[in-house]
Design a protein around this motif. Structure first.
Motif, mmCIF file in Angstrom:
data_model
loop_
_atom_site.group_PDB
_atom_site.id
_atom_site.type_symbol
_atom_site.label_atom_id
_atom_site.label_comp_id
_atom_site.label_asym_id
_atom_site.label_seq_id
_atom_site.Cartn_x
_atom_site.Cartn_y
_atom_site.Cartn_z
ATOM 1 N N PRO A 94 0.818 -1.220 0.000
ATOM 2 C CA PRO A 94 0.000 0.000 0.000
ATOM 3 C C PRO A 94 0.856 1.277 0.000
ATOM 4 N N VAL A 95 1.651 1.473 -1.064
ATOM 5 C CA VAL A 95 2.510 2.656 -1.163
ATOM 6 C C VAL A 95 1.850 3.710 -2.030
ATOM 7 N N VAL A 96 2.369 4.942 -1.946
ATOM 8 C CA VAL A 96 1.857 6.030 -2.776
ATOM 9 C C VAL A 96 2.104 5.700 -4.246
ATOM 10 N N ARG A 97 1.110 5.943 -5.052
ATOM 11 C CA ARG A 97 1.232 5.742 -6.502
ATOM 12 C C ARG A 97 0.813 7.022 -7.214
ATOM 13 N N GLY A 98 1.269 7.166 -8.444
ATOM 14 C CA GLY A 98 0.955 8.386 -9.170
ATOM 15 C C GLY A 98 1.826 9.534 -8.688
ATOM 16 N N ALA A 99 1.264 10.738 -8.667
ATOM 17 C CA ALA A 99 2.033 11.941 -8.336
ATOM 18 C C ALA A 99 1.902 12.319 -6.860
ATOM 19 N N TRP A 100 2.980 12.820 -6.285
ATOM 20 C CA TRP A 100 2.968 13.362 -4.935
ATOM 21 C C TRP A 100 4.169 14.284 -4.767
ATOM 22 N N THR A 101 4.171 15.066 -3.702
ATOM 23 C CA THR A 101 5.296 15.964 -3.427
ATOM 24 C C THR A 101 5.922 15.624 -2.084
ATOM 25 N N THR A 102 7.203 15.965 -1.952
ATOM 26 C CA THR A 102 7.917 15.834 -0.683
ATOM 27 C C THR A 102 8.712 17.100 -0.445
ATOM 28 N N GLY A 156 5.706 8.197 6.463
ATOM 29 C CA GLY A 156 5.220 7.399 5.344
ATOM 30 C C GLY A 156 5.342 5.907 5.574
ATOM 31 N N ILE A 157 6.491 5.474 6.104
ATOM 32 C CA ILE A 157 6.702 4.041 6.359
ATOM 33 C C ILE A 157 5.735 3.545 7.435
ATOM 34 N N ARG A 158 5.489 4.361 8.462
ATOM 35 C CA ARG A 158 4.521 3.955 9.489
ATOM 36 C C ARG A 158 3.140 3.752 8.874
ATOM 37 N N GLY A 159 2.766 4.632 7.947
ATOM 38 C CA GLY A 159 1.468 4.495 7.290
ATOM 39 C C GLY A 159 1.396 3.253 6.413
ATOM 40 N N ALA A 166 3.342 -9.412 10.418
ATOM 41 C CA ALA A 166 4.798 -9.554 10.529
ATOM 42 C C ALA A 166 5.420 -10.072 9.233
ATOM 43 N N HIS A 167 4.802 -11.075 8.619
ATOM 44 C CA HIS A 167 5.324 -11.627 7.358
ATOM 45 C C HIS A 167 5.295 -10.585 6.250
ATOM 46 N N GLU A 168 4.193 -9.849 6.160
ATOM 47 C CA GLU A 168 4.066 -8.819 5.122
ATOM 48 C C GLU A 168 5.071 -7.696 5.339
ATOM 49 N N LYS A 169 5.317 -7.330 6.597
ATOM 50 C CA LYS A 169 6.324 -6.295 6.873
ATOM 51 C C LYS A 169 7.701 -6.750 6.416
ATOM 52 N N GLN A 170 8.045 -7.986 6.738
ATOM 53 C CA GLN A 170 9.334 -8.530 6.320
ATOM 54 C C GLN A 170 9.442 -8.515 4.790
ATOM 55 N N ARG A 171 8.374 -8.929 4.137
ATOM 56 C CA ARG A 171 8.354 -8.937 2.671
ATOM 57 C C ARG A 171 8.489 -7.520 2.129
ATOM 58 N N PHE A 172 7.781 -6.575 2.740
ATOM 59 C CA PHE A 172 7.845 -5.188 2.275
ATOM 60 C C PHE A 172 9.270 -4.643 2.375
ATOM 61 N N PHE A 173 9.910 -4.807 3.539
ATOM 62 C CA PHE A 173 11.261 -4.257 3.706
ATOM 63 C C PHE A 173 12.240 -4.908 2.737
ATOM 64 N N SER A 174 12.085 -6.188 2.469
ATOM 65 C CA SER A 174 12.940 -6.869 1.499
ATOM 66 C C SER A 174 12.696 -6.336 0.083
ATOM 67 N N ASP A 175 11.427 -6.257 -0.310
ATOM 68 C CA ASP A 175 11.094 -5.780 -1.653
ATOM 69 C C ASP A 175 11.479 -4.321 -1.847
ATOM 70 N N TRP A 176 11.272 -3.505 -0.807
ATOM 71 C CA TRP A 176 11.576 -2.077 -0.943
ATOM 72 C C TRP A 176 13.089 -1.842 -0.984
ATOM 73 N N THR A 177 13.843 -2.650 -0.251
ATOM 74 C CA THR A 177 15.303 -2.542 -0.318
ATOM 75 C C THR A 177 15.786 -2.870 -1.728
ATOM 76 N N ALA A 178 15.217 -3.893 -2.338
ATOM 77 C CA ALA A 178 15.582 -4.248 -3.710
ATOM 78 C C ALA A 178 15.219 -3.121 -4.671
ATOM 79 N N LYS A 179 14.058 -2.513 -4.471
ATOM 80 C CA LYS A 179 13.630 -1.389 -5.317
ATOM 81 C C LYS A 179 14.588 -0.218 -5.170
ATOM 82 N N LEU A 180 14.933 0.146 -3.922
ATOM 83 C CA LEU A 180 15.850 1.254 -3.681
ATOM 84 C C LEU A 180 17.218 0.994 -4.310
ATOM 85 N N THR A 181 17.709 -0.232 -4.165
ATOM 86 C CA THR A 181 19.012 -0.594 -4.715
ATOM 87 C C THR A 181 19.021 -0.404 -6.229
#
Length: 198
Positions: A94-102, A156-159, A166-181
């Protein structure tokens, strides 16, 4: 964490929000980097990467933006970035999609050496979410290192993770690390192309 990455992040010691600096490698939620050799001087590369409104030329998600506070490119200046994320990026989460500002605050600006910014939360406070470019002179140019570090979970990460088990959180951090890399590697490659074209 490699010795080089640790040395890069030691420079955050002056950033007062990083109270747990000594345990940085044990507390980071995300800590990724990519590097490339650029056939240009560190000063030339710095002039490009510190010009954040040009980010759309090399960033995977930031399409540009504008300086909204302070002297552009200096410590304390605030940049409002315009971003866009495709629907298929870590599509199950459930991450932000489309346009946003920071809004980001520059926390280090040393020409020819280092440029870093921290993402602000919705109330304007700096978060432990820091993007950085570090430069070192090298034969026939310089080495550019692009890094991302997140200590405490951001707003944002808290949201994103609030309703994950717990399993989904582990999966998210793994997938997001791969995306960032992958994003960081693409970014330094694009910066190299931009700078070497000029």
């Amino acid at each position: 964490m490699t010795d080089t990455e640790l040395e890069n992040f030691k420079n955050f010691k002056d950033f007062k929000n990083f109270e747990n600096f000594e345990n940085l490698e044990n507390t980071a939620l995300f800590q990724v980097s990519a590097e490339t050799h650029v056939h240009a001087s560190a000063d030339e590369v710095y002039a490009t990467i510190s010009d954040l409104p040009r980010s759309g030329e090399w960033s995977v998600e930031c399409t540009g933006g504008q300086w909204v506070q302070g002297i552009p490119g200096t410590v304390g200046a605030v940049f409002r970035g315009e971003n866009h994320r495709r629907a298929d990026v870590v599509a199950w989460a459930p991450v932000v999609r489309g346009a946003w500002t920071t809004d980001s605050e520059v926390v280090a600006a040393e020409p020819g050496r280092s440029f870093r910014w921290a993402i602000r939360d919705s109330s304007g406070r700096r978060q432990e979410s820091v993007w950085s470019f570090d430069l070192k002179a090298a034969d026939d140019g310089c080495v550019l290192v692009h890094s991302f570090w997140m200590g405490a979970p951001t707003e944002g990460i808290r949201g994103i993770t609030a309703d994950l088990d717990a399993h989904e959180k582990q999966r998210f951090f793994s997938d997001w690390t791969a995306k960032l890399t992958a994003d960081l590697a693409a970014t330094v490659h694009r910066i190299k192309q931009v700078v070497e074209r000029t």
